[in-house]
Design a protein around this motif. Structure first.
Motif, PDB file in Angstrom:
ATOM      1  N   VAL A 339      36.879  34.577  34.289  1.00 33.06           N
ATOM      2  CA  VAL A 339      37.018  33.961  35.616  1.00 33.06           C
ATOM      3  C   VAL A 339      38.295  34.445  36.299  1.00 33.06           C
ATOM      4  O   VAL A 339      38.281  34.851  37.469  1.00 33.06           O
ATOM      5  CB  VAL A 339      37.020  32.421  35.527  1.00 33.06           C
ATOM      6  CG1 VAL A 339      37.247  31.792  36.900  1.00 33.06           C
ATOM      7  CG2 VAL A 339      35.703  31.924  34.931  1.00 33.06           C
ATOM      8  N   VAL A 340      39.394  34.413  35.597  1.00 30.24           N
ATOM      9  CA  VAL A 340      40.677  34.851  36.145  1.00 30.24           C
ATOM     10  C   VAL A 340      40.695  36.379  36.207  1.00 30.24           C
ATOM     11  O   VAL A 340      40.411  37.053  35.214  1.00 30.24           O
ATOM     12  CB  VAL A 340      41.851  34.334  35.285  1.00 30.24           C
ATOM     13  CG1 VAL A 340      43.179  34.798  35.867  1.00 30.24           C
ATOM     14  CG2 VAL A 340      41.805  32.809  35.189  1.00 30.24           C
ATOM     15  N   LEU A 341      41.029  36.908  37.382  1.00 36.41           N
ATOM     16  CA  LEU A 341      41.030  38.347  37.592  1.00 36.41           C
ATOM     17  C   LEU A 341      42.418  38.929  37.357  1.00 36.41           C
ATOM     18  O   LEU A 341      43.434  38.282  37.640  1.00 36.41           O
ATOM     19  CB  LEU A 341      40.589  38.669  39.023  1.00 36.41           C
ATOM     20  CG  LEU A 341      39.235  38.091  39.467  1.00 36.41           C
ATOM     21  CD1 LEU A 341      38.984  38.449  40.928  1.00 36.41           C
ATOM     22  CD2 LEU A 341      38.109  38.599  38.580  1.00 36.41           C
ATOM     23  N   ILE A 342      42.469  40.175  36.863  1.00 36.41           N
ATOM     24  CA  ILE A 342      43.744  40.870  36.704  1.00 36.41           C
ATOM     25  C   ILE A 342      44.089  41.501  38.046  1.00 36.41           C
ATOM     26  O   ILE A 342      43.389  42.395  38.531  1.00 36.41           O
ATOM     27  CB  ILE A 342      43.659  41.945  35.608  1.00 36.41           C
ATOM     28  CG1 ILE A 342      43.299  41.304  34.259  1.00 36.41           C
ATOM     29  CG2 ILE A 342      44.979  42.709  35.505  1.00 36.41           C
ATOM     30  CD1 ILE A 342      43.017  42.323  33.162  1.00 36.41           C
ATOM     31  N   SER A 343      45.156  41.042  38.665  1.00 34.47           N
ATOM     32  CA  SER A 343      45.580  41.549  39.978  1.00 34.47           C
ATOM     33  C   SER A 343      47.028  41.175  40.206  1.00 34.47           C
ATOM     34  O   SER A 343      47.488  40.116  39.770  1.00 34.47           O
ATOM     35  CB  SER A 343      44.720  40.950  41.094  1.00 34.47           C
ATOM     36  OG  SER A 343      45.211  41.336  42.367  1.00 34.47           O
ATOM     37  N   ASN A 344      47.763  42.043  40.926  1.00 32.23           N
ATOM     38  CA  ASN A 344      49.169  41.762  41.211  1.00 32.23           C
ATOM     39  C   ASN A 344      49.356  40.954  42.485  1.00 32.23           C
ATOM     40  O   ASN A 344      50.483  40.662  42.883  1.00 32.23           O
ATOM     41  CB  ASN A 344      49.966  43.067  41.315  1.00 32.23           C
ATOM     42  CG  ASN A 344      49.390  44.016  42.327  1.00 32.23           C
ATOM     43  OD1 ASN A 344      48.320  44.569  42.115  1.00 32.23           O
ATOM     44  ND2 ASN A 344      50.081  44.211  43.442  1.00 32.23           N
ATOM     45  N   ASN A 345      48.270  40.569  43.164  1.00 31.10           N
ATOM     46  CA  ASN A 345      48.388  39.700  44.332  1.00 31.10           C
ATOM     47  C   ASN A 345      48.588  38.255  43.862  1.00 31.10           C
ATOM     48  O   ASN A 345      48.508  37.955  42.660  1.00 31.10           O
ATOM     49  CB  ASN A 345      47.138  39.823  45.210  1.00 31.10           C
ATOM     50  CG  ASN A 345      47.369  39.308  46.617  1.00 31.10           C
ATOM     51  OD1 ASN A 345      48.498  39.068  47.036  1.00 31.10           O
ATOM     52  ND2 ASN A 345      46.296  39.129  47.361  1.00 31.10           N
ATOM     53  N   LEU A 346      48.821  37.349  44.778  1.00 29.29           N
ATOM     54  CA  LEU A 346      48.989  35.938  44.439  1.00 29.29           C
ATOM     55  C   LEU A 346      48.659  35.079  45.654  1.00 29.29           C
ATOM     56  O   LEU A 346      48.488  35.580  46.763  1.00 29.29           O
ATOM     57  CB  LEU A 346      50.412  35.663  43.942  1.00 29.29           C
ATOM     58  CG  LEU A 346      51.577  35.932  44.908  1.00 29.29           C
ATOM     59  CD1 LEU A 346      51.958  34.701  45.721  1.00 29.29           C
ATOM     60  CD2 LEU A 346      52.795  36.427  44.139  1.00 29.29           C
ATOM     61  N   GLY A 347      48.553  33.769  45.416  1.00 26.24           N
ATOM     62  CA  GLY A 347      48.266  32.852  46.512  1.00 26.24           C
ATOM     63  C   GLY A 347      46.865  33.009  47.065  1.00 26.24           C
ATOM     64  O   GLY A 347      46.608  32.702  48.228  1.00 26.24           O
ATOM     65  N   ASP A 348      45.937  33.470  46.243  1.00 31.48           N
ATOM     66  CA  ASP A 348      44.578  33.775  46.669  1.00 31.48           C
ATOM     67  C   ASP A 348      43.622  32.653  46.263  1.00 31.48           C
ATOM     68  O   ASP A 348      43.917  31.874  45.356  1.00 31.48           O
ATOM     69  CB  ASP A 348      44.131  35.090  46.023  1.00 31.48           C
ATOM     70  CG  ASP A 348      42.905  35.700  46.673  1.00 31.48           C
ATOM     71  OD1 ASP A 348      41.777  35.314  46.298  1.00 31.48           O
ATOM     72  OD2 ASP A 348      43.071  36.557  47.555  1.00 31.48           O
ATOM     73  N   ILE A 353      45.903  37.011  37.544  1.00 30.85           N
ATOM     74  CA  ILE A 353      46.942  37.099  36.522  1.00 30.85           C
ATOM     75  C   ILE A 353      47.473  38.524  36.479  1.00 30.85           C
ATOM     76  O   ILE A 353      46.728  39.484  36.709  1.00 30.85           O
ATOM     77  CB  ILE A 353      46.398  36.661  35.140  1.00 30.85           C
ATOM     78  CG1 ILE A 353      47.544  36.347  34.184  1.00 30.85           C
ATOM     79  CG2 ILE A 353      45.430  37.688  34.550  1.00 30.85           C
ATOM     80  CD1 ILE A 353      47.108  35.538  32.959  1.00 30.85           C
ATOM     81  N   THR A 354      48.769  38.660  36.250  1.00 27.71           N
ATOM     82  CA  THR A 354      49.363  39.989  36.167  1.00 27.71           C
ATOM     83  C   THR A 354      50.442  40.005  35.093  1.00 27.71           C
ATOM     84  O   THR A 354      51.027  38.966  34.753  1.00 27.71           O
ATOM     85  CB  THR A 354      49.950  40.421  37.527  1.00 27.71           C
ATOM     86  OG1 THR A 354      50.272  41.808  37.486  1.00 27.71           O
ATOM     87  CG2 THR A 354      51.200  39.637  37.887  1.00 27.71           C
ATOM     88  N   HIS A 355      50.686  41.203  34.578  1.00 26.54           N
ATOM     89  CA  HIS A 355      51.718  41.441  33.572  1.00 26.54           C
ATOM     90  C   HIS A 355      52.889  42.108  34.296  1.00 26.54           C
ATOM     91  O   HIS A 355      52.884  43.325  34.510  1.00 26.54           O
ATOM     92  CB  HIS A 355      51.170  42.337  32.461  1.00 26.54           C
ATOM     93  CG  HIS A 355      52.119  42.557  31.340  1.00 26.54           C
ATOM     94  ND1 HIS A 355      52.729  43.776  31.096  1.00 26.54           N
ATOM     95  CD2 HIS A 355      52.570  41.707  30.370  1.00 26.54           C
ATOM     96  CE1 HIS A 355      53.504  43.673  30.032  1.00 26.54           C
ATOM     97  NE2 HIS A 355      53.428  42.433  29.570  1.00 26.54           N
ATOM     98  N   PRO A 356      53.893  41.335  34.714  1.00 25.32           N
ATOM     99  CA  PRO A 356      54.949  41.874  35.577  1.00 25.32           C
ATOM    100  C   PRO A 356      55.675  43.082  34.999  1.00 25.32           C
ATOM    101  O   PRO A 356      56.063  43.994  35.738  1.00 25.32           O
ATOM    102  CB  PRO A 356      55.899  40.682  35.754  1.00 25.32           C
ATOM    103  CG  PRO A 356      55.029  39.486  35.567  1.00 25.32           C
ATOM    104  CD  PRO A 356      54.052  39.885  34.513  1.00 25.32           C
ATOM    105  N   ARG A 357      55.862  43.107  33.683  1.00 24.37           N
ATOM    106  CA  ARG A 357      56.620  44.203  33.071  1.00 24.37           C
ATOM    107  C   ARG A 357      55.996  45.566  33.368  1.00 24.37           C
ATOM    108  O   ARG A 357      56.706  46.569  33.515  1.00 24.37           O
ATOM    109  CB  ARG A 357      56.701  43.981  31.553  1.00 24.37           C
ATOM    110  CG  ARG A 357      57.510  45.023  30.795  1.00 24.37           C
ATOM    111  CD  ARG A 357      57.616  44.638  29.321  1.00 24.37           C
ATOM    112  NE  ARG A 357      58.434  45.606  28.583  1.00 24.37           N
ATOM    113  CZ  ARG A 357      57.945  46.664  27.955  1.00 24.37           C
ATOM    114  NH1 ARG A 357      56.635  46.895  27.977  1.00 24.37           N
ATOM    115  NH2 ARG A 357      58.751  47.468  27.288  1.00 24.37           N
ATOM    116  N   THR A 358      54.674  45.615  33.498  1.00 21.61           N
ATOM    117  CA  THR A 358      53.993  46.891  33.706  1.00 21.61           C
ATOM    118  C   THR A 358      53.407  47.029  35.112  1.00 21.61           C
ATOM    119  O   THR A 358      52.746  48.024  35.404  1.00 21.61           O
ATOM    120  CB  THR A 358      52.861  47.059  32.676  1.00 21.61           C
ATOM    121  OG1 THR A 358      51.999  45.902  32.723  1.00 21.61           O
ATOM    122  CG2 THR A 358      53.432  47.208  31.277  1.00 21.61           C
TER     123      THR A 358
END
Length: 402
Positions: A339-348, A353-358
């Motif tokens: 359900v949760v998508l991997i994306s660097n956006n937010l407030g959507d 979810i994103t991995h900030p280090r990479t």
């Protein structure tokens, strides 16, 4: 007309929810209910004298070129100013354009910026790499202690810049304390208020001089358009902020302004629901054995919980998760989610979810990342509008795979 005598005829007398639907609205002679999109670049003038007076700023409320002003963009700016409690605002093509304008419009060669070291990567680039190219030095400090700002101030410090909560570690900065320090040294405080939203934190009321938003997040909040805005006093906005925008041209398009106006009509409803879900998700993850820590401003485990309760009405829609096992475990967790998508956006509207280090902080050195809390196992979760039960089940499944 009796309507003119109605107290609610004055937009400032209306509640926040009403301002989000009606604020700044202007109707053409066709009396449309939905705001019109003025998809035009230029304007004609009834006479040469009119054009001359307009370019001399002697005719208020008129337009001469859409790089400077546009009726649809005007409506968005006015609505955001009402929501924020600001005298004025200027809209931009993106959130980073807004931040760059807010900071760079207030400094000149020989000036100095103090900023919190925990910043979004792009914001840190503006103060740490971009500003020094033009003779503006910067000092980055641990923003959790206001005294660090006091120690870093110099006679030539003109701007103090902070995010709170910070991206992605959700550290807090005491806005009022830092505003007092900045003003005591003759500097202006600029606050990036994206994470908390205009609903749950009011930096101008706490002493900030300018507030910035990426309107892409939360305000549109549905993955459609980019946008940004800077809000503050009429003197600052119509002075340096407008001049910098006019000359550099990072202008918000009329179409994007219209989409953002539509987004504001459901802004409060969306943010409230997303925050309700974020609170439930934070609570569900807080005691999981494979989670080293959950960072959420209004969760009692947050080390700055009392400050969060004091300056934020609610904890908002973002949280951070430290997954035990480092980057490999974090990747396994994210790659297992349905359900949760991997994306660097937010407030959507969709949980991301994103991995900030990479991703968002990849350009920083490992030393700087660790210094600001961006560890190999850290993940930033933006909670959307899905069923909170589905989100929790999805996240629990992902953790089971670690």
């Amino acid at each position: 007309m009796s309507r003119d005598k109605n107290p609610l005829h004055d937009p400032s007398k209306r509640g926040a929810a009403t301002q989000m639907v009606h604020g700044g609205g202007k109707r053409s002679p066709f009396n449309e209910t939905s705001e019109a999109i003025f998809l035009n670049s230029g304007y004609s003038y009834p006479s040469s004298e009119h054009a001359e007076l307009l370019f001399q700023n002697k005719i208020p409320g008129a337009h001469n070129y859409s790089r400077f002003a546009n009726p649809t963009v005007d409506m968005f700016q006015e609505r955001m100013a009402l929501i924020e409690g600001a005298e004025a605002g200027r809209a931009f093509a993106s959130g980073m354009a807004a931040v760059t304008n807010a900071v760079m419009s207030q400094v000149r060669a020989g000036d100095h910026i103090v900023a919190a070291q925990a910043l979004f990567g792009g914001c840190r680039y503006v103060v740490e790499d971009y500003a020094p190219r033009f003779g503006v030095e910067s000092t980055l400090v641990d923003g959790r202690d206001p005294e660090n700002f006091a120690r870093a101030m110099r006679p030539n410090t003109k701007v103090v810049f902070i995010e709170t909560p910070t991206n992605p570690t959700l550290e807090l900065v005491d806005i009022k304390a830092v505003a007092d320090i900045a003003h005591a040294h003759g500097a202006k405080l600029i606050v990036d208020n994206v994470f908390s939203t205009a609903l749950y934190q009011k930096p101008l009321q706490l002493g900030a001089d300018l507030v910035t938003y990426s309107a892409t997040k939360h305000i549109d909040g549905q993955g459609r358009v980019l946008g940004g805005i800077v809000l503050g006093s009429k003197a600052l906005i119509e002075g340096d902020v407008h001049t910098f925008l006019r000359q550099t041209g990072a202008t918000l398009s009329a179409f994007n302004a219209w989409v953002l106006l539509k987004g504001l009509e459901t802004y409060e409803l969306r943010i409230r629901q997303m925050t309700d879900s974020a609170e439930k998700v934070a609570e569900a993850l807080a005691s999981h054995p494979k989670v080293g820590r959950v960072i959420y401003p209004h969760h009692p485990s947050h080390p700055q919980y009392e400050l969060a309760k004091r300056q934020m009405q609610r904890g908002s829609t973002l949280l951070a998760i430290e997954v035990k096992g480092g980057q490999a475990a974090a990747f396994t967790f994210c790659d297992s989610l349905a359900v949760v998508l991997i994306s660097n956006n937010l407030g959507d509207a969709k949980s991301l979810i994103t991995h900030p280090r990479t991703t968002t902080h990849a350009r920083l050195t490992e030393e700087v990342r660790l210094e600001t809390g961006v560890t190999p196992g850290l993940l930033r979760l933006s909670v959307g509008l899905e069923s909170p039960d589905d989100l929790i089940a999805d996240l629990m499944y992902g953790l089971d795979q670690v």
